[in-house]
Design an enzyme around this catalytic site. Structure first.
Site, short mmCIF file in Angstrom:
data_model
loop_
_atom_site.label_atom_id
_atom_site.label_comp_id
_atom_site.label_asym_id
_atom_site.label_seq_id
_atom_site.Cartn_x
_atom_site.Cartn_y
_atom_site.Cartn_z
N LYS A 58 0.83 -1.21 0.00
CA LYS A 58 0.00 0.00 0.00
C LYS A 58 0.86 1.26 0.00
CE LYS A 58 -2.52 -2.81 -0.38
NZ LYS A 58 -2.41 -4.27 -0.28
N GLY A 191 0.03 -14.20 -13.20
CA GLY A 191 -1.02 -14.25 -12.19
C GLY A 191 -1.71 -12.91 -12.04
N ALA A 192 -3.00 -12.87 -12.42
CA ALA A 192 -3.76 -11.61 -12.30
C ALA A 192 -4.66 -11.67 -11.08
CB ALA A 192 -4.59 -11.38 -13.56
N VAL A 194 -4.89 -10.62 -6.74
CA VAL A 194 -4.75 -9.36 -6.02
C VAL A 194 -3.31 -8.86 -6.07
CG1 VAL A 194 -5.02 -8.26 -3.78
CG2 VAL A 194 -6.61 -10.04 -4.47
N GLU A 214 -2.49 -14.56 -17.21
CA GLU A 214 -3.33 -15.26 -16.22
C GLU A 214 -3.89 -16.55 -16.83
OE1 GLU A 214 -4.50 -15.00 -12.88
OE2 GLU A 214 -5.55 -16.81 -13.50
N ARG A 284 -0.53 -18.18 -2.90
CA ARG A 284 0.30 -18.51 -1.76
C ARG A 284 -0.14 -19.84 -1.17
NH1 ARG A 284 3.53 -14.51 -0.04
NH2 ARG A 284 3.47 -15.10 2.15
N ASP A 324 -3.43 -17.68 7.62
CA ASP A 324 -3.17 -18.25 6.29
C ASP A 324 -2.83 -19.74 6.33
OD1 ASP A 324 -3.47 -15.70 5.28
OD2 ASP A 324 -1.50 -15.61 4.31
N ALA A 332 -5.38 -10.65 6.01
CA ALA A 332 -4.85 -10.28 7.31
C ALA A 332 -5.95 -10.12 8.36
CB ALA A 332 -4.06 -8.98 7.17
N HIS A 456 -23.22 14.84 3.19
CA HIS A 456 -23.10 15.36 1.83
C HIS A 456 -22.05 16.47 1.80
CE1 HIS A 456 -24.10 16.73 -2.18
NE2 HIS A 456 -24.06 17.97 -1.70
C1 LIG Z 1 2.10 -8.52 -1.50
C2 LIG Z 1 0.98 -8.90 -0.57
C3 LIG Z 1 -0.02 -8.00 -0.32
C4 LIG Z 1 -1.04 -8.32 0.56
N1 LIG Z 1 -2.02 -7.40 0.78
C5 LIG Z 1 -3.03 -7.69 1.62
C6 LIG Z 1 -4.03 -6.74 1.91
O1 LIG Z 1 -4.00 -5.61 1.39
N2 LIG Z 1 -5.01 -7.06 2.79
C7 LIG Z 1 -5.06 -8.30 3.38
O2 LIG Z 1 -5.98 -8.57 4.16
N3 LIG Z 1 -4.12 -9.25 3.12
C8 LIG Z 1 -3.11 -8.96 2.27
N4 LIG Z 1 -2.14 -9.90 2.04
C9 LIG Z 1 -2.26 -11.20 2.72
C10 LIG Z 1 -1.79 -11.08 4.18
O3 LIG Z 1 -0.46 -10.62 4.19
C11 LIG Z 1 -1.90 -12.41 4.88
O4 LIG Z 1 -3.22 -12.91 4.76
C12 LIG Z 1 -1.56 -12.29 6.36
O5 LIG Z 1 -0.27 -11.78 6.54
C13 LIG Z 1 -1.68 -13.64 7.06
O6 LIG Z 1 -1.37 -13.48 8.40
P1 LIG Z 1 -0.78 -14.70 9.26
O7 LIG Z 1 -0.57 -14.15 10.62
O8 LIG Z 1 -1.63 -15.89 9.08
O9 LIG Z 1 0.63 -15.06 8.58
P2 LIG Z 1 1.89 -14.22 8.16
O10 LIG Z 1 1.62 -12.78 8.05
O11 LIG Z 1 2.44 -14.93 6.97
O12 LIG Z 1 2.88 -14.39 9.38
C14 LIG Z 1 3.47 -15.59 9.71
C15 LIG Z 1 4.75 -15.31 10.46
O13 LIG Z 1 5.21 -16.52 11.04
C16 LIG Z 1 6.60 -16.64 10.85
N5 LIG Z 1 6.92 -18.06 10.92
C17 LIG Z 1 6.61 -19.03 10.04
N6 LIG Z 1 7.01 -20.24 10.52
C18 LIG Z 1 7.58 -19.99 11.72
C19 LIG Z 1 8.16 -20.82 12.70
N7 LIG Z 1 8.21 -22.14 12.57
N8 LIG Z 1 8.64 -20.24 13.81
C20 LIG Z 1 8.59 -18.88 13.98
N9 LIG Z 1 8.05 -18.06 13.08
C21 LIG Z 1 7.54 -18.62 11.98
C22 LIG Z 1 6.84 -16.00 9.51
O14 LIG Z 1 8.20 -15.63 9.39
C23 LIG Z 1 5.90 -14.81 9.59
O15 LIG Z 1 6.54 -13.74 10.23
C24 LIG Z 1 -1.08 -9.59 1.19
C25 LIG Z 1 -0.05 -10.51 0.96
C26 LIG Z 1 0.97 -10.17 0.10
C27 LIG Z 1 2.07 -11.17 -0.13
#
Ligand SMILES: Cc1cc2nc3c(=O)[nH]c(=O)nc-3n(C[C@H](O)[C@H](O)[C@H](O)COP(=O)(O)OP(=O)(O)OC[C@H]3O[C@@H](n4cnc5c(N)ncnc54)[C@H](O)[C@@H]3O)c2cc1C
Length: 477
Positions: A58, A191-192, A194, A214, A284, A324, A332, A456
């Site tokens: 962003k 890949g088209a 987000v 895509e 992903r 995820d 997120a 408005h």
């Molecule tokens: C380019 C991009 C843009 C995005 N934009 C958006 C958006 O605008 N809005 C939105 O809602 N989502 C967006 N997403 C998706 C969003 O980032 C994810 O859905 C979100 O981060 C998932 O959160 P999480 O806590 O499940 O995992 P993650 O954010 O992936 O965090 C997992 C963490 O765990 C750590 N980890 C993994 N395994 C271990 C381990 N064994 N021990 C210790 N640490 C570990 C990783 O290093 C990481 O820091 C985007 C993703 C990308 C790639």
């Protein structure tokens, strides 16, 4: 003796760090283990979202939009800025500064809430009585901590294209796409989805010639068809992305300075494109690497996800998983809400996450956002619905902003009038969608929205008008 905690969270992304804060708020002794480090080896909390996902993307979308407006948009306002230059190094430094502020903010929140933070990889070691032993490994440093409850929040990683290694020099994943040091002349995006559309938009606005390939036959298949059609028009004609659907990617050759992609178009004709950089954004996959799942019998399903029930419980006692790494959309805000809910379930509370009312946003220009069912879903499910639609071209605020593209569409049950879905392509769709989310969460009818006073001039009047339109009584169209 090992350090003991009530709750240990593995992963410090928006799922994990939020779960840890909520668990600590509820009075549990809580630790969070996260492996992400910054360029100087310091822990950088916040996961994919803060480090290489939502926030940095962003930041660059905003910078590139500002540049685009300075070059193409300001003149319309009677503002002539002369030659506009872009300083990519500064843009990337600003992005990094925003990341640092956010990740530093999580470290502060951990301190404030007394969450103990461990830097390193967390993995299951063994069951010791009613405790889980978790190993934390950072290089040669290994320690074991014990927890009554474990929340797995290890997130996701990039889906690799078979046969093509990501080097983040020529072939880039999201991390590389957010750090290109100079605007490439020709950028390919596979890949088209987000991420592909957002990253493609950033570099296109900065001057790259961007081709998006895509595999799916239709553009943005998960979105409402009408929204997808409108968005396709804007993204190709106005942003200038060259998007081709229905392609089959063939051999990819990585040269010294460029990448050649052989592909077949929907009509079966063979094509060849040469790019300076190639972004691979084909989705992903859940990240369960290094958790040592087998050793404790943690079930990973055929999709690579940690298997959980509706409440995010795994089959192991007191082991939960969120975000995820489990089923459901990779977003997120979904991860965070699951984190809160799991911490509260551990405390014996009965929270709930409404998976039917999760907003989706794509931060292109114009933005795309929706919640609830699409028209095609309602038709497929045989649900009788009515719809109200309003164009931003008839909204005074949108015209004043110079952002009068797109529309709001509201879908409501034909009999009960309950709102079933809201779809927006247009300015600040990401913000506007919240009103629809709140309305749907409260089971509002379109008439409820129609009878609410909207400021408005504001973009929210478009939502108001769409609600009025469900009863065929829009006032301004
Ligand atoms: C380019 C991009 C843009 C995005 N934009 C958006 C958006 O605008 N809005 C939105 O809602 N989502 C967006 N997403 C998706 C969003 O980032 C994810 O859905 C979100 O981060 C998932 O959160 P999480 O806590 O499940 O995992 P993650 O954010 O992936 O965090 C997992 C963490 O765990 C750590 N980890 C993994 N395994 C271990 C381990 N064994 N021990 C210790 N640490 C570990 C990783 O290093 C990481 O820091 C985007 C993703 C990308 C790639």
């Amino acid at each position: 003796m090992s350090q003991q905690f009530d709750v240990v969270v593995i992963g410090g992304g928006p799922g994990g760090y939020v779960a840890a804060i909520r668990a600590a708020q509820l009075g549990f002794s809580t630790a969070c283990i996260d492996a992400t480090k910054d360029a100087v080896g310091k822990q950088s909390l916040g996961g994919t979202c803060l480090n290489v996902g939502c926030i940095p993307s962003k930041a660059l979308l905003q910078s590139s939009e500002n540049y685009h407006n300075a070059v193409h948009g300001f003149a319309d306002h009677g503002i002539n800025v002369g030659t506009v230059k872009v300083d990519i190094a500064k843009m990337l430094a600003r992005k990094q500064d925003i990341i640092n502020k956010n990740t530093g903010g999580i470290a502060y929140l951990f301190k404030k809430n007394k969450v103990t933070s461990f830097l390193g990889y967390g993995s299951f070691k063994a069951r010791n009585g009613d405790k889980w032993q978790i190993e934390v490994k950072d290089g040669d440093k290994v320690e074991v901590i014990e927890a009554t409850h474990v929340i797995i929040a290890t997130g996701s990683k990039v889906r690799q294209l078979p046969g093509v290694a990501i080097d983040n020099q020529l072939v880039l994943d999201n991390e590389g796409a957010l750090a290109i040091p100079a605007v490439p002349k020709k950028l390919g995006v596979i890949g088209a989805g987000v991420i592909g559309l957002e990253m493609g938009s950033v570099w296109k606005r900065l001057g790259a010639d961007v081709t998006v390939l895509e595999a799916m036959p239709t553009f943005l298949g998960a979105a409402d068809e009408q929204v997808a059609k409108d968005a396709f028009k804007y993204l190709t004609k106005e942003t200038g992305l060259a998007i081709t659907n229905g392609v089959k990617i063939g051999e990819i050759k990585v040269g010294k300075k460029d990448v050649t992609v052989n592909w077949t178009d929907a009509a079966g004709a063979e094509q060849k494109s040469v790019f300076d950089k190639l972004i691979v954004s084909i989705g992903r996959v859940p990240n369960t690497d290094g958790l040592n799942a087998d050793a404790v019998g943690l079930k990973i399903n055929e999709r690579g996800q940690v298997e959980v029930d509706d409440d995010c419980r795994t089959a192991l006692p007191n082991v939960w998983a969120i975000g995820d790494v489990i089923r459901g959309p990779m977003l997120a805000h979904k991860a965070s809400e699951e984190g809160v809910a799991v911490a509260e379930r551990i405390a014996g509370q009965h929270p709930h996450v409404d998976y039917n009312v999760i907003p989706w946003v794509i931060y292109t220009s114009p933005e795309i956002a929706w919640v609830g069912k699409t028209e095609q879903q309602l038709k497929a499910e045989g649900i009788d619905y009515k719809k109200g639609q309003f164009l931003f071209s008839a909204n005074g605020r949108a015209l004043a902003l110079g952002e009068a593209k797109g529309f709001v569409k509201m879908l409501a049950d034909a009999k009960t009038d309950r709102i079933l879905g809201v779809h927006i392509v247009g300015p600040f769709a990401s913000e506007l969608i919240s009103e629809a989310v709140v309305a749907m969460e409260f089971n509002a009818s379109s008439e409820d929205i129609a009878r609410i006073v909207h400021a408005h001039p504001s973009l929210s009047e478009a939502l108001h008008e769409a609600a009025l339109g469900c009863d065929k009584r829009s006032l301004h169209s």
